[in-house]
Design an enzyme around this catalytic site. Structure first.
Site, short mmCIF file in Angstrom:
data_model
loop_
_atom_site.label_atom_id
_atom_site.label_comp_id
_atom_site.label_asym_id
_atom_site.label_seq_id
_atom_site.Cartn_x
_atom_site.Cartn_y
_atom_site.Cartn_z
N THR A 102 0.86 -1.17 0.00
CA THR A 102 0.00 0.00 0.00
C THR A 102 0.90 1.22 0.00
OG1 THR A 102 -1.65 -1.17 1.33
CG2 THR A 102 -1.74 1.22 1.42
N THR A 155 -0.24 1.22 6.66
CA THR A 155 -0.06 0.07 5.79
C THR A 155 0.14 -1.14 6.68
OG1 THR A 155 2.35 0.34 5.67
CG2 THR A 155 1.08 1.45 3.99
N1 ASP Z 1 -3.53 -2.50 4.58
C1 ASP Z 1 -3.70 -3.04 3.26
C2 ASP Z 1 -4.86 -3.99 3.25
O1 ASP Z 1 -5.05 -4.69 4.22
C3 ASP Z 1 -2.52 -3.77 2.76
C4 ASP Z 1 -1.19 -3.16 3.08
O2 ASP Z 1 -1.11 -2.13 3.69
O3 ASP Z 1 -0.17 -3.69 2.69
O4 ASP Z 1 -5.51 -4.11 2.25
#
Ligand code: ASP
Length: 402
Positions: A237, A288
């Site tokens: 993300t 993230t």
């Molecule tokens: N938080 C994001 C999700 O769960 C993924 C990420 O941050 O890597 O979709």
């Protein structure tokens, strides 16, 4: 230190099973956290993967541009990059091989918000979230409705599944879905069965994945990463928060979410208050990591409220991490599978990056990108030393491989 599954893959590849070596690629350029000092405005912060683009956002702030425009310039970089498999074009798809994107944004000066979830065929969903904010009376659109709205607003439909991402998805499908891959009648099935009986199962499994990756035409230098993505579905993300010289702030978060997710799954990234929250009176924060965990603590909103009540950015972020830990009663057998990073910017320009785990030291620690006249990545402050074990634990290979 226990051997993580990430270690397992790399150590097998290097012929050193049990050595516990990490597979971090050398990226370099991550500085220690800066001691708190007088903040310089404007300032813009992002997840570490924003560093190639953060200069464009900073420049926009210097020229007096809008803070949300500036943040969008940063996150559009990874969205447009077909080689970034965590966001936008080239993002790893859901279990059906379809890329579904999530994003949200908040504009501090006008106290507005926009969000989109589960969007297919539209690359720049961060900008689409802003379109929802600016051109509807709603805050969030999802799925087909969001896609149709995007087309109505002039966005172009395109196939977001790159050949590279499609092959990694096929590798996962071939090796983890019962009715894909070699069937019972296939001679290869028999060979694999015999191998299972006579060789170390984990090594044999890794070799099978190597073989399938080769059969799929995945380039030799990309195979190890592809296998890692298959065994341990990655998240990925980008968040960005910006503060201009007038004290205006905005934030945005965009993602392709968790690889191989169920169609329709939304993580924290499109959830206002979880993946991103901006309050013009206090600050802006984003996240993230393990989306399901962050939703349950409303992480970004919790951090802003903590700062409203006097905590520093660092204290506010650490408190949010501890709430995730509290949800598991401190059970490290479960917490070891979680990861979370928060990027926090206070209205006066003070900032912090905090993580559940340090990440891979020394080359790939969790990092926050910062530009206040000097672009850099700084290590986050972590609650625990080490790396999270990726979830799910070593998955059983499909029957086609046994
Ligand atoms: N938080 C994001 C999700 O769960 C993924 C990420 O941050 O890597 O979709």
């Amino acid at each position: 230190m226990a051997l993580t599954r990430r270690d397992f893959v790399s150590s097998i590849a290097m012929g050193t099973v049990g050595a516990g070596l990490a597979d971090a690629a050398v990226t370099g350029g991550v500085e220690a956290r800066q001691p708190m000092r007088a903040a310089k405005l404007p300032i813009i912060i992002s997840a570490g993967n924003g560093i190639p683009y953060i200069g464009a956002g900073y420049q926009h702030l210097l020229e007096g541009g809008d803070t949300l425009d500036a943040a969008l310039r940063v996150v559009q970089g990874p969205e447009d990059d077909p080689n970034d498999d965590s966001v936008g074009l080239g993002g790893l798809p859901n279990e059906e091989g379809v890329v579904e994107l999530d994003a949200c944004c908040m504009h501090g000066p006008t106290r507005r918000a926009g969000a989109v979830g589960g969007v297919r065929n539209i690359k720049n969903v961060a900008r689409l979230a802003r379109e929802v904010m600016q051109h509807t009376g709603h805050v969030m659109l999802v799925g087909e409705g969001a896609e149709r709205f995007a087309v109505a607003r002039g966005f172009v439909r395109e196939n977001l599944l790159t050949d590279a991402s499609r092959k990694v998805w096929l590798l996962w499908k071939e090796t983890h879905a019962d009715w894909w891959g070699a069937g019972l009648a296939d001679p290869a099935w028999k060979e694999r069965e015999q191998q299972r009986l006579h060789t170390d199962r984990r090594l044999q499994y890794y070799q099978q994945l190597q073989q399938v990756a080769e059969d799929l035409g995945i380039e030799p230098e990309l195979r190890q990463a592809a296998i890692h993505h298959v065994l341990f579905p990655p998240t990925g993300t980008i968040h960005c928060s910006a503060l201009n010289a007038k004290g205006e702030m905005s934030g945005v978060t965009t993602t392709s979410g968790l690889a191989w997710k169920l169609p329709g799954r939304c993580g924290d990234s499109p959830i206002i208050g979880a993946g991103c929250y901006t309050d013009q009176d206090v600050g802006s924060a984003g996240a993230t990591g393990s989306g399901e965990e962050n939703i349950k603590v409303a992480g970004a909103h919790t951090i802003i409220e903590n700062m409203r009540h006097g905590m520093s950015p660092l204290e506010a972020g650490m408190d949010a991490l501890k709430r995730i830990v509290r949800n598991y009663n401190g059970d490290m057998n479960r917490i070891k599978y979680l990861d979370m990073t928060y990027y926090i910017l206070r209205k006066d320009g003070a900032y912090a990056g905090v993580s559940m785990w340090t990440g891979y030291e020394p080359d790939q620690p969790h990092a926050i990108a910062v530009h206040d006249g000097r672009p850099r990545r700084e290590k986050t402050v972590s609650l625990y030393e080490g790396v999270s074990q990726e979830w799910p634990p070593m998955v059983a290979p499909s029957s086609a491989l046994l």
